[in-house]
Motif scaffolding. Sequence first.
Motif, mmCIF file in Angstrom:
data_model
loop_
_atom_site.group_PDB
_atom_site.id
_atom_site.type_symbol
_atom_site.label_atom_id
_atom_site.label_comp_id
_atom_site.label_asym_id
_atom_site.label_seq_id
_atom_site.Cartn_x
_atom_site.Cartn_y
_atom_site.Cartn_z
ATOM 1 N N LEU A 1 0.762 -0.756 0.077
ATOM 2 C CA LEU A 1 0.237 -0.028 -0.022
ATOM 3 C C LEU A 1 0.923 1.510 -0.172
ATOM 4 N N SER A 2 1.894 1.054 0.620
ATOM 5 C CA SER A 2 3.233 2.386 0.984
ATOM 6 C C SER A 2 4.313 1.171 0.653
ATOM 7 N N GLY A 3 5.878 2.129 0.553
ATOM 8 C CA GLY A 3 6.743 2.090 1.029
ATOM 9 C C GLY A 3 7.361 0.936 2.284
ATOM 10 N N ASN A 4 6.646 1.133 3.391
ATOM 11 C CA ASN A 4 6.406 1.231 4.478
ATOM 12 C C ASN A 4 5.057 0.314 5.442
ATOM 13 N N PHE A 5 4.700 -0.104 4.350
ATOM 14 C CA PHE A 5 2.854 -0.908 4.382
ATOM 15 C C PHE A 5 2.315 -2.019 3.303
ATOM 16 N N LEU A 6 2.218 -2.915 4.094
ATOM 17 C CA LEU A 6 1.452 -4.172 3.732
ATOM 18 C C LEU A 6 0.949 -4.849 3.925
ATOM 19 N N ARG A 7 -0.405 -5.270 3.370
ATOM 20 C CA ARG A 7 -0.965 -5.952 3.491
ATOM 21 C C ARG A 7 -1.007 -7.118 2.878
ATOM 22 N N ARG A 8 -1.476 -8.582 4.026
ATOM 23 C CA ARG A 8 -1.545 -9.872 3.360
ATOM 24 C C ARG A 8 -2.912 -9.871 2.834
ATOM 25 N N MET A 9 -2.877 -10.928 1.631
ATOM 26 C CA MET A 9 -3.419 -10.688 0.817
ATOM 27 C C MET A 9 -4.336 -12.710 0.608
ATOM 28 N N ASN A 10 -5.290 -12.634 0.869
ATOM 29 C CA ASN A 10 -6.302 -13.162 0.656
ATOM 30 C C ASN A 10 -5.995 -14.670 -0.157
ATOM 31 N N ALA A 11 -6.371 -15.881 -0.157
ATOM 32 C CA ALA A 11 -6.616 -16.421 -1.069
ATOM 33 C C ALA A 11 -6.974 -16.302 -2.544
ATOM 34 N N ASP A 12 -8.053 -15.788 -1.941
ATOM 35 C CA ASP A 12 -8.741 -15.042 -3.227
ATOM 36 C C ASP A 12 -8.615 -13.767 -4.196
ATOM 37 N N GLY A 13 -6.972 -13.540 -3.034
ATOM 38 C CA GLY A 13 -6.745 -12.115 -4.137
ATOM 39 C C GLY A 13 -7.531 -10.846 -3.522
ATOM 40 N N THR A 14 -8.000 -10.867 -2.485
ATOM 41 C CA THR A 14 -8.335 -9.859 -1.775
ATOM 42 C C THR A 14 -7.435 -9.490 -0.406
ATOM 43 N N ASP A 15 -7.721 -7.833 0.014
ATOM 44 C CA ASP A 15 -6.738 -8.002 1.207
ATOM 45 C C ASP A 15 -7.397 -8.376 2.305
ATOM 46 N N SER A 16 -6.228 -9.174 3.231
ATOM 47 C CA SER A 16 -6.994 -9.537 4.519
ATOM 48 C C SER A 16 -6.630 -8.215 5.906
ATOM 49 N N ALA A 17 -6.806 -8.697 6.982
ATOM 50 C CA ALA A 17 -6.965 -8.099 8.174
ATOM 51 C C ALA A 17 -6.047 -7.254 8.385
ATOM 52 N N LEU A 18 -4.545 -8.926 7.931
ATOM 53 C CA LEU A 18 -3.486 -8.892 8.431
ATOM 54 C C LEU A 18 -2.990 -7.324 7.702
ATOM 55 N N ARG A 19 -1.805 -6.428 8.840
ATOM 56 C CA ARG A 19 -0.805 -5.378 7.983
ATOM 57 C C ARG A 19 0.271 -5.874 8.576
ATOM 58 N N CYS A 20 1.059 -5.166 8.088
ATOM 59 C CA CYS A 20 2.392 -5.118 7.769
ATOM 60 C C CYS A 20 3.058 -4.048 8.129
ATOM 61 N N VAL A 21 3.766 -3.331 9.734
ATOM 62 C CA VAL A 21 4.711 -2.137 8.628
ATOM 63 C C VAL A 21 6.034 -2.456 9.289
ATOM 64 N N ARG A 22 7.147 -1.874 8.276
ATOM 65 C CA ARG A 22 8.342 -1.977 8.131
ATOM 66 C C ARG A 22 8.553 -0.624 9.979
ATOM 67 N N GLN A 23 8.977 -1.478 10.685
ATOM 68 C CA GLN A 23 9.497 -0.500 11.715
ATOM 69 C C GLN A 23 10.638 0.649 11.342
#
Length: 124
Positions: free
Chosen positions: A97-119
């Motif tokens: 979603l941005s340089g430091n922000f990722l959203r894990r994807m579900n098997a169907d290609g939609t975004d899940s609720a899990l977000r990963c942010v670079r410290q």
Amino acid sequence: MIKPVAPLALLAAAAALNPAAHATPGGDIGTLPHGAYVCELPGDATGAAGIRQEGEGFTVINASSYRTPQGRGTYLLTGDLVTLTSGPRKGERYHRLSGNFLRRMNADGTDSALRCVRQVENNR
């Protein structure tokens, strides 16, 4: 007198002027910023803004490599799609979603609720 221009030279010039041309169908190939990506689920108004998910995070260590406590692997970034291609998390996909922000994807290609942010380290 005007000299004829070689057809290949015209094609090369046209390709250079076309910014929509990509090396891969999914978009330009790139790399993520190095550092630890901490993953969390959203919290609510009565508590923390995010609930850290131990074991979901990873660290980008160089070029296209990542590390977890279970081992090392590689990833491929094309456009805004990050795919872990080898290692302990092989097959996981993230939407950048941005340089430091990722959203894990579900098997169907939609975004899940899990977000990963670079410290980002504070060097003060």
